[in-house]
Design an enzyme around this catalytic site. Structure first.
Site, PDB file in Angstrom:
ATOM      1  N   CYS A  31       0.832  -1.206   0.000  1.00 38.55           N
ATOM      2  CA  CYS A  31       0.000   0.000   0.000  1.00 38.55           C
ATOM      3  C   CYS A  31       0.866   1.256   0.000  1.00 38.55           C
ATOM      4  CB  CYS A  31      -0.931  -0.029   1.217  1.00 38.55           C
ATOM      5  SG  CYS A  31      -1.987   1.415   1.329  1.00 38.55           S
ATOM      6  N   CYS A  49      -0.431   4.194   2.074  1.00 42.79           N
ATOM      7  CA  CYS A  49      -0.322   3.970   3.520  1.00 42.79           C
ATOM      8  C   CYS A  49       1.130   4.073   3.978  1.00 42.79           C
ATOM      9  CB  CYS A  49      -0.810   2.577   3.909  1.00 42.79           C
ATOM     10  SG  CYS A  49      -2.284   2.053   3.087  1.00 42.79           S
ATOM     11  N   ASP A  50       2.024   3.423   3.260  1.00 42.35           N
ATOM     12  CA  ASP A  50       3.400   3.255   3.749  1.00 42.35           C
ATOM     13  C   ASP A  50       4.434   4.080   2.994  1.00 42.35           C
ATOM     14  OD1 ASP A  50       2.429   1.489   5.583  1.00 42.35           O
ATOM     15  OD2 ASP A  50       2.981  -0.311   4.474  1.00 42.35           O
TER      16      ASP A  50
HETATM   17  C1  FAD Z   1       0.260  -2.948   4.611  1.00 45.89           C
HETATM   18  C2  FAD Z   1      -0.898  -1.995   4.787  1.00 45.89           C
HETATM   19  C3  FAD Z   1      -0.726  -0.860   5.541  1.00 45.89           C
HETATM   20  C4  FAD Z   1      -1.759   0.039   5.685  1.00 45.89           C
HETATM   21  N1  FAD Z   1      -1.563   1.132   6.461  1.00 45.89           N
HETATM   22  C5  FAD Z   1      -2.528   2.064   6.571  1.00 45.89           C
HETATM   23  C6  FAD Z   1      -2.328   3.231   7.355  1.00 45.89           C
HETATM   24  O1  FAD Z   1      -1.272   3.428   7.947  1.00 45.89           O
HETATM   25  N2  FAD Z   1      -3.342   4.121   7.414  1.00 45.89           N
HETATM   26  C7  FAD Z   1      -4.523   3.931   6.730  1.00 45.89           C
HETATM   27  O2  FAD Z   1      -5.391   4.791   6.829  1.00 45.89           O
HETATM   28  N3  FAD Z   1      -4.748   2.823   5.999  1.00 45.89           N
HETATM   29  C8  FAD Z   1      -3.782   1.901   5.890  1.00 45.89           C
HETATM   30  N4  FAD Z   1      -4.000   0.783   5.143  1.00 45.89           N
HETATM   31  C9  FAD Z   1      -5.268   0.641   4.434  1.00 45.89           C
HETATM   32  C10 FAD Z   1      -6.305   0.088   5.387  1.00 45.89           C
HETATM   33  O3  FAD Z   1      -5.822  -1.116   5.943  1.00 45.89           O
HETATM   34  C11 FAD Z   1      -7.596  -0.162   4.609  1.00 45.89           C
HETATM   35  O4  FAD Z   1      -8.028   1.047   4.029  1.00 45.89           O
HETATM   36  C12 FAD Z   1      -8.651  -0.669   5.562  1.00 45.89           C
HETATM   37  O5  FAD Z   1      -8.204  -1.832   6.221  1.00 45.89           O
HETATM   38  C13 FAD Z   1      -9.948  -0.959   4.824  1.00 45.89           C
HETATM   39  O6  FAD Z   1     -10.851  -1.389   5.805  1.00 45.89           O
HETATM   40  P1  FAD Z   1     -12.125  -2.239   5.470  1.00 45.89           P
HETATM   41  O7  FAD Z   1     -12.841  -2.474   6.750  1.00 45.89           O
HETATM   42  O8  FAD Z   1     -12.859  -1.632   4.344  1.00 45.89           O
HETATM   43  O9  FAD Z   1     -11.594  -3.620   4.877  1.00 45.89           O
HETATM   44  P2  FAD Z   1     -10.479  -4.666   5.332  1.00 45.89           P
HETATM   45  O10 FAD Z   1      -9.531  -4.115   6.322  1.00 45.89           O
HETATM   46  O11 FAD Z   1      -9.954  -5.203   4.047  1.00 45.89           O
HETATM   47  O12 FAD Z   1     -11.325  -5.795   6.066  1.00 45.89           O
HETATM   48  C14 FAD Z   1     -12.140  -6.679   5.360  1.00 45.89           C
HETATM   49  C15 FAD Z   1     -12.778  -7.612   6.351  1.00 45.89           C
HETATM   50  O13 FAD Z   1     -13.746  -8.405   5.653  1.00 45.89           O
HETATM   51  C16 FAD Z   1     -13.626  -9.748   6.100  1.00 45.89           C
HETATM   52  N5  FAD Z   1     -14.156 -10.617   5.054  1.00 45.89           N
HETATM   53  C17 FAD Z   1     -13.778 -10.714   3.763  1.00 45.89           C
HETATM   54  N6  FAD Z   1     -14.504 -11.666   3.136  1.00 45.89           N
HETATM   55  C18 FAD Z   1     -15.372 -12.160   4.079  1.00 45.89           C
HETATM   56  C19 FAD Z   1     -16.373 -13.164   4.064  1.00 45.89           C
HETATM   57  N7  FAD Z   1     -16.660 -13.859   2.974  1.00 45.89           N
HETATM   58  N8  FAD Z   1     -17.049 -13.422   5.215  1.00 45.89           N
HETATM   59  C20 FAD Z   1     -16.780 -12.709   6.330  1.00 45.89           C
HETATM   60  N9  FAD Z   1     -15.857 -11.745   6.400  1.00 45.89           N
HETATM   61  C21 FAD Z   1     -15.153 -11.481   5.286  1.00 45.89           C
HETATM   62  C22 FAD Z   1     -12.144  -9.932   6.371  1.00 45.89           C
HETATM   63  O14 FAD Z   1     -11.905 -11.027   7.242  1.00 45.89           O
HETATM   64  C23 FAD Z   1     -11.813  -8.590   7.017  1.00 45.89           C
HETATM   65  O15 FAD Z   1     -12.078  -8.647   8.392  1.00 45.89           O
HETATM   66  C24 FAD Z   1      -2.995  -0.180   5.022  1.00 45.89           C
HETATM   67  C25 FAD Z   1      -3.182  -1.336   4.265  1.00 45.89           C
HETATM   68  C26 FAD Z   1      -2.158  -2.242   4.156  1.00 45.89           C
HETATM   69  C27 FAD Z   1      -2.372  -3.503   3.359  1.00 45.89           C
END
Ligand code: FAD
Length: 223
Positions: free
Chosen positions: A143, A146-147
């Site tokens: 990302c 992010c990083d």
């Molecule tokens: C290496 C890295 C570093 C990052 N650092 C930052 C940062 O410093 N600051 C920042 O703002 N953002 C950062 N991000 C981005 C941030 O992580 C994402 O924007 C955020 O996690 C998105 O949140 P979300 O809840 O939409 O989805 P996600 O975090 O992708 O969560 C998805 C969820 O859905 C669940 N899921 C998926 N399919 C199913 C299913 N079939 N049944 C049940 N559950 C399911 C998964 O288990 C998970 O819990 C980073 C991302 C990465 C990869």
């Protein structure tokens, strides 16, 4: 016979699929609204932030907070207001009529709900290298927005040749010293506009017909 879960009075059956930032934010709001939501965590409880080390852009934290610590606190906050967690994945839904029907991976539980919030986020496509797994958060990231800040002034590489890879390369070119795009083919499959932007950017260079088989970093340097 399937066990039926979430059997509250009508209008109060809220199911949230996903336990990342979006799912837990929805859970905190729904729980505080008295809806007693159930969160299905999926195979990555806490979502993508579980993969990161320092989160520096979350409002309210003047010091960096570790991704897993932030997610644990969010989960406890949701639980404090009455959210229930089920550590399973959803494999099947039927939204054709009320109540909405959702089935877990093990197919042992059928969830009935009046409302389903889908917050399943995204996941990165990794190279599947042992060294890459070891160096995640120590120089290897999925990302740039992010990083990228951690790589300020450094020479970095981006693996891939599609729109996502080029978008990351363009973003990184604003922060880093140089960006090498490593692509397994001899031309980019990114859209024409993105390709042109990359070719016009003097910080971006290309390594064609190349597949990454190992990642490492210079001893003593974090990135
Ligand atoms: C290496 C890295 C570093 C990052 N650092 C930052 C940062 O410093 N600051 C920042 O703002 N953002 C950062 N991000 C981005 C941030 O992580 C994402 O924007 C955020 O996690 C998105 O949140 P979300 O809840 O939409 O989805 P996600 O975090 O992708 O969560 C998805 C969820 O859905 C669940 N899921 C998926 N399919 C199913 C299913 N079939 N049944 C049940 N559950 C399911 C998964 O288990 C998970 O819990 C980073 C991302 C990465 C990869």
């Amino acid at each position: 016979m399937n066990k039926i879960i979430v059997d509250k009075e009508d209008g109060k059956k809220v199911l949230i699929i996903g336990s990342g930032v979006a799912g837990l934010t929805a859970a905190i709001y729904a729980a505080r609204g008295g809806l007693e939501p159930t969160v299905i965590s999926g195979n990555q409880p806490g979502g993508q932030l579980m993969l990161t080390s320092d989160v520096e852009n979350f409002p309210g934290f003047d010091e960096p907070i570790k991704g897993p610590v932030l997610m644990e606190r969010m989960r406890r906050q949701a639980e404090r207001f009455g959210t229930r967690f089920v550590d399973e994945s959803i494999t099947e839904v039927d939204f054709s009529s009320l109540p909405l029907k959702v089935r877990t991976e093990s197919s042992k539980e059928l969830f009935l709900a009046d409302s389903v919030i889908i917050a399943t986020g995204a996941s990165a496509l990794w190279l599947d290298l042992e060294s890459e797994r070891r160096l995640k958060g120590r120089g290897v990231s999925s990302c740039a927005t992010c990083d990228g800040f951690f790589f300020k002034g450094k020479d970095v590489a981006v693996v891939g040749g599609g729109d996502t890879a080029i978008e990351e390369a363009l973003f990184l070119s604003k922060l880093t010293n140089s960006v090498k795009v490593i692509h397994r083919r001899k031309e980019l499959n990114a859209s024409a506009v993105m390709r042109q932007k990359a070719f016009n950017n003097e910080k971006i260079s290309f390594l064609w017909n190349s597949i990454v088989t190992e990642t490492w970093y210079q001893q003593g340097r974090r990135h």
